[in-house]
Design an enzyme around this catalytic site. Structure first.
Site, mmCIF file in Angstrom:
data_model
loop_
_atom_site.group_PDB
_atom_site.id
_atom_site.type_symbol
_atom_site.label_atom_id
_atom_site.label_comp_id
_atom_site.label_asym_id
_atom_site.label_seq_id
_atom_site.Cartn_x
_atom_site.Cartn_y
_atom_site.Cartn_z
ATOM 1 N N ASN A 9 0.978 -1.320 0.283
ATOM 2 C CA ASN A 9 -0.006 -0.059 0.017
ATOM 3 C C ASN A 9 0.849 1.202 -0.104
ATOM 4 O OD1 ASN A 9 -1.610 2.061 0.846
ATOM 5 N ND2 ASN A 9 -2.945 0.912 1.854
ATOM 6 N N LYS A 10 0.939 1.867 -1.265
ATOM 7 C CA LYS A 10 2.023 3.029 -1.320
ATOM 8 C C LYS A 10 1.571 4.094 -0.400
ATOM 9 C CE LYS A 10 3.248 1.632 -5.985
ATOM 10 N NZ LYS A 10 3.991 0.532 -5.634
ATOM 11 N N ASN A 11 0.195 4.354 -0.183
ATOM 12 C CA ASN A 11 -0.172 5.379 0.829
ATOM 13 C C ASN A 11 0.473 5.008 2.377
ATOM 14 O OD1 ASN A 11 -1.655 7.104 -1.061
ATOM 15 N ND2 ASN A 11 -3.335 5.501 -0.929
ATOM 16 N N LYS A 12 0.168 4.064 2.550
ATOM 17 C CA LYS A 12 0.717 3.484 4.069
ATOM 18 C C LYS A 12 2.282 3.595 4.083
ATOM 19 C CE LYS A 12 -2.063 -0.071 5.318
ATOM 20 N NZ LYS A 12 -2.153 -1.416 5.993
ATOM 21 N N ASP A 68 -2.115 -3.772 10.809
ATOM 22 C CA ASP A 68 -3.435 -3.927 10.274
ATOM 23 C C ASP A 68 -4.184 -2.837 10.918
ATOM 24 O OD1 ASP A 68 -5.227 -5.076 8.580
ATOM 25 O OD2 ASP A 68 -6.208 -6.402 10.367
ATOM 26 N N THR A 69 -5.162 -2.406 10.545
ATOM 27 C CA THR A 69 -5.710 -0.924 10.998
ATOM 28 C C THR A 69 -7.446 -1.608 10.847
ATOM 29 O OG1 THR A 69 -4.294 0.556 10.622
ATOM 30 C CG2 THR A 69 -6.362 1.270 10.795
ATOM 31 N N GLY A 149 -8.663 5.779 2.634
ATOM 32 C CA GLY A 149 -9.516 4.854 3.446
ATOM 33 C C GLY A 149 -10.691 5.679 4.060
ATOM 34 N N TYR A 150 -11.011 5.566 5.395
ATOM 35 C CA TYR A 150 -12.242 6.046 5.872
ATOM 36 C C TYR A 150 -11.653 7.773 6.357
ATOM 37 C CZ TYR A 150 -14.190 1.750 6.244
ATOM 38 O OH TYR A 150 -14.843 0.336 5.683
ATOM 39 N N HIS A 176 -4.014 7.002 14.961
ATOM 40 C CA HIS A 176 -3.652 5.691 15.652
ATOM 41 C C HIS A 176 -2.428 5.057 14.839
ATOM 42 C CE1 HIS A 176 -5.973 6.110 11.646
ATOM 43 N NE2 HIS A 176 -5.555 4.734 11.068
#
Length: 192
Positions: A9-12, A68-69, A149-150, A176
């Site tokens: 996940n490039k954003n993460k 993990d989120t 994401g959210y 988080h």
């Protein structure tokens, strides 16, 4: 120090790399030629983080960390939780996930929620687990363009903007993932 982050996940990856000291470089799964999907079959956020870190360490022999989120919403018994990425289906579409959640909360006054990130670090034969939590609420509409994401529907406590409206530096401090990553950094810099 080079450390594998069990993610593509490039954003993460960018978000976490921006928080790390320059002395720590992240390698992605692609960087180590891991192109298969790592199973996320645990029924908890913690379990998935452990599964992913163990998979890379055991199959590829690297020290690594995995995260993990989940977004846990009080009014719907902690959903979507461990299923946050695929809440609206296996295609893992963020807009679909947000729309499903907003629909589930329609006309519900209780919009309390929390993001929870668990990071598992496998380092030199030992395993460490770090948890970061950001409490807040789900908004009624999507707002903002930052993040992923959210983020456009989550407003953290003591802020009047969503994660998607906040600059990355602020999100990293109060969020988080940022809280869990700070624990990871503290351990890595203490063990150098």
């Amino acid at each position: 120090m080079k450390l594998v982050f069990a993610s593509n996940n490039k954003n993460k990856i960018a978000e976490i790399q921006s928080m790390l000291p320059e002395s720590i470089t992240i390698l992605s799964l692609e960087d180590i030629n891991c192109f298969e999907d790592i199973p996320e079959t645990a029924d908890t956020i913690e379990g998935n983080a452990i599964l992913k870190a163990d998979y890379v360490t055991q199959k590829y022999g690297y020290d690594c960390f995995a995260d993990d989120t989940g977004l846990e919403v009080d009014a719907i018994n902690g959903e979507p939780g461990v299923y946050s990425a695929r809440y609206a289906g296996e295609q893992k579409n963020a807009d679909d996930n947000m729309n499903k959640l907003l629909k589930a909360l329609e006309n519900n006054k209780n919009r309390s929620a929390q993001f929870k990130t668990v990071i598992t670090l496998n380092l030199e034969g030992k395993q460490y687990i770090f948890t970061g939590i950001a409490k807040g609420e789900i908004t009624e509409t999507k707002t903002g363009t930052n993040g992923f994401g959210y983020d456009p529907i989550f407003k953290p406590e003591n802020f009047d903007k969503t994660f998607a409206e906040l600059p990355l530096e602020i999100k990293n401090t109060i969020g988080h993932r940022g809280k869990a990553v700070q624990q990871l950094i503290d351990l890595l810099t203490a063990t150098k």
